[in-house]
Design an enzyme around this catalytic site. Structure first.
Site, PDB file in Angstrom:
ATOM      1  N   SER A 257       0.842  -1.197   0.000  1.00  0.00           N
ATOM      2  CA  SER A 257       0.000   0.000   0.000  1.00  0.00           C
ATOM      3  C   SER A 257       0.881   1.253   0.000  1.00  0.00           C
ATOM      4  O   SER A 257       1.670   1.442  -0.919  1.00  0.00           O
ATOM      5  CB  SER A 257      -0.953  -0.041   1.195  1.00  0.00           C
ATOM      6  OG  SER A 257      -1.944   0.959   1.080  1.00  0.00           O
TER       7      SER A 257
ATOM      8  N   ASP B  45      -8.993  -4.106  -6.540  1.00  0.00           N
ATOM      9  CA  ASP B  45      -8.648  -3.221  -5.425  1.00  0.00           C
ATOM     10  C   ASP B  45      -9.484  -1.950  -5.527  1.00  0.00           C
ATOM     11  O   ASP B  45      -9.289  -1.136  -6.428  1.00  0.00           O
ATOM     12  CB  ASP B  45      -7.151  -2.898  -5.479  1.00  0.00           C
ATOM     13  CG  ASP B  45      -6.635  -2.259  -4.205  1.00  0.00           C
ATOM     14  OD1 ASP B  45      -7.424  -1.570  -3.531  1.00  0.00           O
ATOM     15  OD2 ASP B  45      -5.441  -2.428  -3.892  1.00  0.00           O
TER      16      ASP B  45
ATOM     17  N   HIS C 239      -7.821  -4.836  -1.810  1.00  0.00           N
ATOM     18  CA  HIS C 239      -6.555  -4.309  -1.301  1.00  0.00           C
ATOM     19  C   HIS C 239      -5.852  -5.281  -0.349  1.00  0.00           C
ATOM     20  O   HIS C 239      -4.629  -5.251  -0.213  1.00  0.00           O
ATOM     21  CB  HIS C 239      -6.814  -2.977  -0.598  1.00  0.00           C
ATOM     22  CG  HIS C 239      -5.585  -2.155  -0.376  1.00  0.00           C
ATOM     23  ND1 HIS C 239      -4.731  -1.791  -1.396  1.00  0.00           N
ATOM     24  CD2 HIS C 239      -5.049  -1.617   0.756  1.00  0.00           C
ATOM     25  CE1 HIS C 239      -3.736  -1.068  -0.913  1.00  0.00           C
ATOM     26  NE2 HIS C 239      -3.896  -0.960   0.382  1.00  0.00           N
TER      27      HIS C 239
END
EC number: 3.4.14.5
Length: 912
Positions: free
Chosen positions: A751, A828, A861
């Site tokens: 991330s 995502d 994610h």
């Protein structure tokens, strides 16, 4: 000032964690010891499910070269070519002798280097934690064990619940045996006293109930304040990270029977429901409209009627759920039950982003005949940086008059430049509203009077002018009612403020007073405070980063800012968390590390009743530690550009200063985050250090939390610049250490950490870091959501150069690295796959090919869909082993070389 009435003296208020540790000087490490648990864990399990995470299994390392003792030596695992033709015996002898001389000279040079006073940057205050004491005799942890939760401590949640008559110390317990009831409320003190007159209140006898032949199995439950009715959720389905939908029911405690929340629409899915403080009504949102169900009637009252695809009432849209409230509710009851405050969100102008699903059908609908081969697309209203934001305003519903209204505030932000980040009801129809401008660097606090339908701004703070920084959205302000008998003449509230460069607690009284009493002067930064408020004794409890930023300790302070006292033992370097009962007379204390975690319910120091009960000791984990060998953890600081930055170095078992170890840097690095902490944690980094034998280094660089706002705010407008410099400088410090192989240094993150990994190897250009791994990375901040991005970068229209600099775009520098890996989930909804695809396109355009890529179909994610979580970590581990084994070292002259010297080198196992 004298202590408040009923407060214990300072001498009596001693730390509650005495004797929880003991020291062994022989290893300079901490060893945990405590008494046996005395409570059945079943009755304390989390009211809405267990907190124990599970994950996928490990894959093997494969059939690789092994050392003589049968173990694969990764501490010095250079690339070893396979195969080679036989060489004549005499040539072998001669060349072997020559190579022996060369190796002897190299060894002598190494010894001179090792003991010749080689300099490295200075470190200070080094702390060594080693939680296992098996030495070389213990087992090695496996990736399988890390991923499947074998090494996860058992943690339990206590749901404190206020008593109908103001009782403190009541617990809501779920999952007890049938004889004791499935859902019940119990007084904490009476648990250990079988003769107590305070008997448990059984709310639900069984774990399910039937309504018109339909079996209802609760997934979440919310008792009414009077404990006569239970609001039940069943058939829960996840929406986004925090939101969900399901079927809601009302369960009557006396008759042990249930009914639909809306009898006329029992099968329709509801997004949110919550109790009136009077226990006589439930407000809920369905199809983005709000409704009210009064228990006195089966009829449902419509509060709003025009909600729909672009208009939300009482629930947040995607960006407010993700970046502002971290939850599924923007509905607030007044304490007297007369009014409901809620947000109206209009995202008509917000552009859509399509999330495609190639394998699954998240909408649950079967494709039409002939359309089965097409991917399903879910469109999200997602405001990227610089794009139109949702228009959000605060509205009110008068329950008695059945009327919706709003209140204008003079001097407030324009609709397109406003984020409403917190709503707190006070007394007598007043409500405290916190809002910021779009870039989150100007704060307004307003007080609205719903009785007179007027409002005014009572606080204005220009954070950008103060220190160049921003204000984070939070929902931690706490209303403090007036109590003249205890010295509180007016209503007030406790809030987090910036004081002397750190986040501190402040008490504002009356509510329209802009000048507070700062409660935590001279302390490190507070963490999500206040944690608890004892109105009876005039105390505020808070969690603070302790003597070192990687610690967490609990303190109390009087409302006037005097007598700050520790609740936990601050002489130990520890990490604590806590939840307080509604009256703060009791606390659920969690010791999270560095040793094996434990949990206790305790009476707070000011409570006249002394109570302590152990909930969890993690004996299974303690026993496991005695059988395994883990890495050692070294906590220290490094100085970069005048900033003292926390560092955690994980060293392999049996660490040898004379060896040359590969180094993996692991980071997250997002603004205000913290990765270097004292929590007990056996994770992927532990596996890399304890099993693969590499060193793992984590640096909380500039921009991260709990090292002061000066270090945090310097990154504003230029994300990735100072943070990557800190990682590069740290890598240079480690590269200069005698036990580090400077040719084998890598970095990885997920991330924001993925962005940082790419930005670091881009800025470094292969000079220090040779490899990098980025999972779900942001590659251009123009692609990320507006509320998060603009808080740290301003808008792209205002700061185009900053966005250009922050983007991962220098492909020439990336080509100078040996190799890097990018992994991303195609579904995502947070960091869109657009980031990785446009980045790879830049690499293709510029003929860069020293990278690998792995996409995970339909994973969001977190990357979990269809075994993806197992694959992402096993791929990461295998790729790292290949990298440190030299699999991708560049060959500048790829022509075949059959010289005798090369064949001799192959024979003795060297690479030329």
């Amino acid at each position: 000032m004298a202590a408040e009435k009923g407060e214990s003296s300072d001498e009596e208020r001693k730390p509650l964690t005495r004797d929880s540790m003991e020291y062994r000087d022989s290893s300079n490490s901490l060893h945990y010891s405590s008494s046996a648990a005395s409570l059945s864990l079943a009755v304390i399990d989390r009211i809405n499910g267990s907190t124990h995470d599970t994950g996928p299994n490990e894959i093997g390392r494969g059939d690789r070269d092994y050392s003589d003792d049968g173990e694969y030596d990764l501490e010095e695992a250079d690339y070893i070519p396979s195969g080679g033709k036989p060489v004549q015996k005499k040539v072998k002898i001669v060349l072997g002798f020559l190579l022996f001389l060369c190796l002897s000279g190299w060894s002598l040079s190494f010894v001179l280097f090792l003991f010749g006073g080689h300099e490295s940057s200075k470190t200070s205050n080094v702390y060594d934690d080693n939680i296992s004491d098996t030495g070389s005799q213990g087992n090695k942890i496996t990736l399988d064990e890390v991923l499947d939760g074998t090494w996860s401590p058992a943690f339990h949640d206590i749901s404190w619940i206020p008593g109908p008559n103001g009782e403190d110390g009541l617990l809501l317990e779920r999952g007890a045996s049938i004889s004791n009831g499935y859902l019940r409320v119990e007084d904490i003190v009476s648990r250990k006293d079988p003769k107590s007159s305070k008997k448990p209140i059984v709310l639900m006898q069984k774990a399910y109930f039937n309504v018109s032949g339909e079996a209802v199995f609760p997934s979440r439950v919310w008792p009414s304040p009077d404990l006569k009715t239970v609001l039940v959720l069943s058939n829960e389905e996840k929406n986004w990270r925090h939101s969900f939908t399901g079927k809601y029911w009302l369960f009557d405690v006396e008759s042990q029977t249930g009914q639909p929340l809306d009898p006329a629409a029992k099968d329709q899915r509801v997004q949110l429901a919550s109790w009136s403080p009077r226990s006589d009504a439930v407000v809920f949102t369905r199809d983005n409209n709000m409704f009210l169900r009064k228990l006195s009637s089966n009829e449902v009252m419509k509060i709003t009627t025009n909600g729909g695809v672009n208009l939300f009432y009482g629930v947040p849209d995607w960006v407010y759920e993700e970046e502002v409230y971290s939850g599924n509710s923007v509905t607030w009851w007044a304490d007297d039950g007369e009014y409901i405050a809620f947000l109206r969100t209009n995202e008509s102008s917000v552009p859509e982003y399509p999330v495609q699903y190639f394998v699954s059908l998240p909408n649950g609908e079967i494709s039409k005949p002939g359309e089965e081969s097409y991917p399903e697309t879910r469109k999200i209203k997602y405001p990227k940086a610089g794009a139109p934001n949702p228009i959000v305003d605060l509205q009110f519903f008068d329950v008695g008059k059945d009327e919706v209204f709003s209140v204008d505030i003079k001097g407030d932000f324009a609709d397109s430049n406003r984020l409403i980040t917190e709503v707190v009801w006070a007394s007598n129809g007043k409500v405290i509203v916190r809002s910021t401008n779009r870039e989150s660097d100007v704060l307004h606090v307003a007080v609205i009077d719903v009785l007179s339908r007027t409002g005014k701004i009572v606080r204005k703070e220009d954070i950008n002018a103060l220190d160049g920084g921003w204000v984070e959205p939070s929902q931690t302000a706490r209303f403090i009612p007036a109590d003249p008998d205890n010295g509180r003449l007016n209503d007030g509230y406790i809030d987090t403020v910036i004081y002397e460069g750190r986040d501190q607690l402040a008490y504002y009284t009356p509510v329209d007073n802009p000048n507070p009493i700062v409660l935590t002067k001279g302390h490190s930064e507070v963490v999500q405070a206040p944690s608890g408020v004892d109105l009876k004794r005039g105390l505020v409890y808070f969690v603070v980063a302790g003597n070192e930023p990687w610690e967490r300790h609990i303190y109390s302070v009087n409302f006037d800012g005097t007598s700050i006292q520790p609740v936990t033992n601050v002489s130990e370097s520890s990490y604590y968390d806590v939840s307080f009962s509604n009256g703060a007379g009791y606390a659920f204390l969690k010791y999270a590390g560095p040793q094996v975690p434990w949990q206790k319910v305790i009476s707070t120091p000011a409570n006249e009743v002394t109570f302590e009960e152990t909930i969890e000791e993690n004996n299974r984990l303690s026993e496991r530690l005695r059988q395994y060998t883990l890495e050692s953890k070294i906590y220290q600081y490094i100085d970069i550009d005048g900033f003292s930055l926390p560092v955690l170095e994980r060293r392999p078992p049996n660490f040898n200063q004379t060896k040359k170890y590969p180094v993996l840097f692991y980071l997250y690095g997002g603004p205000g985050s913290q990765t270097v902490n004292k929590k007990f944690n056996v994770d992927f980094q532990s596996y890399v250090a304890a099993n693969l034998g590499y060193i793992v280094v984590t640096v909380d660089g500039r921009g991260t939390g709990f090292i002061g706002r000066k270090a945090r705010c310097v990154i504003r407008g230029n994300l990735g610049h100072f943070e990557s410099r800190d990682q590069i400088q740290a890598a240079k410090i480690w590269a200069a250490k005698p036990y580090v192989d400077e040719s084998r240094i890598s970095i990885w993150g997920w991330s924001y950490g993925g962005f940082m990994a790419l930005k670091t190897i881009e800025q470094d250009g292969g000079r220090t870091f040779k490899y990098g791994i980025a999972v779900a990375p942001v590659t251009d901040w123009r692609y990320y959501d507006s509320i998060y991005t603009e808080r740290y970068m301003h808008t792209p229209q205002r700061n185009p150069g900053g966005y250009d600099n922050a983007a991962i775009s220098n492909t020439t520098a990336l080509a100078n690295n040996i190799r890097f890996l990018v992994m991303h989930g195609t579904a995502d909804d947070n960091v869109h796959i657009q980031n990785s695809l446009t980045f790879i396109d830049k690499l293709d355009v510029n003929n860069v090919h020293n990278y690998d890529v792995h996409f995970f179909p339909d994973s969001d994610h977190s990357i979990y869909f269809h075994n993806a979580h197992k694959i992402v970590y096993s791929r990461l581990a295998d790729w790292l082993v290949n990298a440190f084994n030299g699999e991708w070292l560049k060959t500048y002259n790829p022509a075949p070389n059959d010289s005798i010297f090369r064949r001799a080198a192959i024979w003795v196992g060297l690479s030329i």
